[in-house]
Design a protein around this motif. Structure first.
Motif, PDB file in Angstrom:
ATOM      1  N   GLU A  58       1.337 -13.045   2.718  1.00  0.00           N
ATOM      2  CA  GLU A  58       0.613 -12.414   1.612  1.00  0.00           C
ATOM      3  C   GLU A  58       0.806 -13.239   0.350  1.00  0.00           C
ATOM      4  O   GLU A  58       1.809 -13.928   0.191  1.00  0.00           O
ATOM      5  CB  GLU A  58       1.090 -10.985   1.393  1.00  0.00           C
ATOM      6  N   LEU A  59      -0.191 -13.162  -0.507  1.00  0.00           N
ATOM      7  CA  LEU A  59      -0.148 -13.893  -1.770  1.00  0.00           C
ATOM      8  C   LEU A  59      -0.713 -13.027  -2.884  1.00  0.00           C
ATOM      9  O   LEU A  59      -1.611 -12.212  -2.671  1.00  0.00           O
ATOM     10  CB  LEU A  59      -0.959 -15.187  -1.681  1.00  0.00           C
ATOM     11  N   CYS A  60      -0.205 -13.257  -4.079  1.00  0.00           N
ATOM     12  CA  CYS A  60      -0.654 -12.574  -5.285  1.00  0.00           C
ATOM     13  C   CYS A  60      -1.979 -13.186  -5.755  1.00  0.00           C
ATOM     14  O   CYS A  60      -2.222 -14.389  -5.564  1.00  0.00           O
ATOM     15  CB  CYS A  60       0.416 -12.734  -6.358  1.00  0.00           C
ATOM     16  N   MET A  87     -11.746  -8.012   5.777  1.00  0.00           N
ATOM     17  CA  MET A  87     -11.033  -9.239   6.132  1.00  0.00           C
ATOM     18  C   MET A  87      -9.657  -9.355   5.482  1.00  0.00           C
ATOM     19  O   MET A  87      -8.815 -10.109   5.964  1.00  0.00           O
ATOM     20  CB  MET A  87     -11.866 -10.469   5.738  1.00  0.00           C
ATOM     21  N   VAL A  88      -9.444  -8.632   4.376  1.00  0.00           N
ATOM     22  CA  VAL A  88      -8.156  -8.657   3.690  1.00  0.00           C
ATOM     23  C   VAL A  88      -7.750  -7.244   3.299  1.00  0.00           C
ATOM     24  O   VAL A  88      -8.591  -6.347   3.197  1.00  0.00           O
ATOM     25  CB  VAL A  88      -8.160  -9.562   2.424  1.00  0.00           C
ATOM     26  N   VAL A  89      -6.443  -7.072   3.074  1.00  0.00           N
ATOM     27  CA  VAL A  89      -5.903  -5.787   2.645  1.00  0.00           C
ATOM     28  C   VAL A  89      -5.119  -6.018   1.349  1.00  0.00           C
ATOM     29  O   VAL A  89      -4.228  -6.871   1.315  1.00  0.00           O
ATOM     30  CB  VAL A  89      -4.949  -5.201   3.710  1.00  0.00           C
ATOM     31  N   PRO A  90      -5.457  -5.276   0.271  1.00  0.00           N
ATOM     32  CA  PRO A  90      -4.717  -5.417  -0.978  1.00  0.00           C
ATOM     33  C   PRO A  90      -3.548  -4.434  -1.048  1.00  0.00           C
ATOM     34  O   PRO A  90      -3.586  -3.364  -0.437  1.00  0.00           O
ATOM     35  CB  PRO A  90      -5.756  -5.079  -2.034  1.00  0.00           C
ATOM     36  N   GLU A  91      -2.539  -4.824  -1.820  1.00  0.00           N
ATOM     37  CA  GLU A  91      -1.424  -3.919  -2.115  1.00  0.00           C
ATOM     38  C   GLU A  91      -0.998  -4.161  -3.553  1.00  0.00           C
ATOM     39  O   GLU A  91      -0.607  -5.266  -3.910  1.00  0.00           O
ATOM     40  CB  GLU A  91      -0.244  -4.188  -1.183  1.00  0.00           C
ATOM     41  N   ARG A  92      -1.122  -3.114  -4.362  1.00  0.00           N
ATOM     42  CA  ARG A  92      -0.749  -3.223  -5.773  1.00  0.00           C
ATOM     43  C   ARG A  92       0.753  -3.053  -5.906  1.00  0.00           C
ATOM     44  O   ARG A  92       1.345  -2.139  -5.359  1.00  0.00           O
ATOM     45  CB  ARG A  92      -1.456  -2.166  -6.613  1.00  0.00           C
ATOM     46  N   ARG A  93       1.364  -3.966  -6.665  1.00  0.00           N
ATOM     47  CA  ARG A  93       2.785  -3.892  -6.992  1.00  0.00           C
ATOM     48  C   ARG A  93       2.916  -4.128  -8.496  1.00  0.00           C
ATOM     49  O   ARG A  93       2.860  -5.268  -8.956  1.00  0.00           O
ATOM     50  CB  ARG A  93       3.583  -4.956  -6.238  1.00  0.00           C
ATOM     51  N   GLY A  94       3.057  -3.049  -9.221  1.00  0.00           N
ATOM     52  CA  GLY A  94       3.120  -3.159 -10.679  1.00  0.00           C
ATOM     53  C   GLY A  94       1.800  -3.674 -11.208  1.00  0.00           C
ATOM     54  O   GLY A  94       0.742  -3.115 -10.950  1.00  0.00           O
ATOM     55  N   MET A  95       1.862  -4.776 -11.948  1.00  0.00           N
ATOM     56  CA  MET A  95       0.658  -5.371 -12.542  1.00  0.00           C
ATOM     57  C   MET A  95      -0.065  -6.324 -11.593  1.00  0.00           C
ATOM     58  O   MET A  95      -1.161  -6.775 -11.885  1.00  0.00           O
ATOM     59  CB  MET A  95       1.032  -6.140 -13.820  1.00  0.00           C
ATOM     60  N   VAL A  97      -1.572  -7.684  -7.712  1.00  0.00           N
ATOM     61  CA  VAL A  97      -2.138  -7.256  -6.437  1.00  0.00           C
ATOM     62  C   VAL A  97      -1.883  -8.381  -5.440  1.00  0.00           C
ATOM     63  O   VAL A  97      -2.203  -9.538  -5.697  1.00  0.00           O
ATOM     64  CB  VAL A  97      -3.655  -6.976  -6.547  1.00  0.00           C
ATOM     65  N   TYR A  98      -1.290  -8.010  -4.315  1.00  0.00           N
ATOM     66  CA  TYR A  98      -1.007  -8.955  -3.245  1.00  0.00           C
ATOM     67  C   TYR A  98      -1.996  -8.717  -2.113  1.00  0.00           C
ATOM     68  O   TYR A  98      -2.313  -7.570  -1.786  1.00  0.00           O
ATOM     69  CB  TYR A  98       0.428  -8.783  -2.726  1.00  0.00           C
ATOM     70  N   TYR A  99      -2.481  -9.802  -1.519  1.00  0.00           N
ATOM     71  CA  TYR A  99      -3.454  -9.708  -0.442  1.00  0.00           C
ATOM     72  C   TYR A  99      -2.875 -10.268   0.845  1.00  0.00           C
ATOM     73  O   TYR A  99      -2.114 -11.224   0.838  1.00  0.00           O
ATOM     74  CB  TYR A  99      -4.737 -10.477  -0.798  1.00  0.00           C
ATOM     75  N   ARG A 100      -3.290  -9.642   1.947  1.00  0.00           N
ATOM     76  CA  ARG A 100      -2.879 -10.050   3.280  1.00  0.00           C
ATOM     77  C   ARG A 100      -4.142 -10.123   4.143  1.00  0.00           C
ATOM     78  O   ARG A 100      -5.007  -9.242   4.056  1.00  0.00           O
ATOM     79  CB  ARG A 100      -1.900  -9.001   3.825  1.00  0.00           C
TER      80      ARG A 100
END
Length: 120
Positions: A58-60, A87-95, A97-100
């Protein structure tokens, strides 16, 4: 004036027989086309490549933007199109967003197209 495509949910992996088995019905052909349309951009292909080859998986958005040489806003737009296509899944962490990447969606699309799986 161009004909607008209908809005359908394509966030789940596609599930059907390969195109070489039998002719596709209109609905399935549309689902495949919308997923391919989401990938039919050099920036989006590069983003998928970055996500698939990253060791952490995953990357920001900020790291992806720097890697493709675009602003975070433009990168977010491209990632949003990939998200809508499943095709991708986002995950918010604080400010941030990381994508996988969703390998299951890519595997399913490859299967429908009659191609080998993209797994290494």
């Amino acid at each position: 004036m161009p004909k607008a495509l209908p809005v359908i949910d394509i966030s789940a992996p596609i599930c059907c027989e390969p195109v070489s088995v039998a002719p596709l019905d209109d609905a399935t052909a549309l689902e495949v086309a919308l997923r391919l349309k989401a990938l039919a951009d050099p920036v989006r292909i590069k983003l998928m490549s970055l996500l698939l080859t990253d060791g952490a998986g995953e990357l920001c958005t900020c790291d992806l933007a720097a890697s493709v040489g675009l602003t975070e806003a433009t990168t977010s737009h491209h990632l949003g199109q990939l998200r809508k296509a499943g095709m991708v899944v986002p995950e918010r962490r604080g400010m941030n967003v990381y994508y996988r990447a969703r390998r299951d969606s890519l595997d399913a699309l490859c299967s429908v197209l009659g191609a080998e799986s993209p797994r290494a």
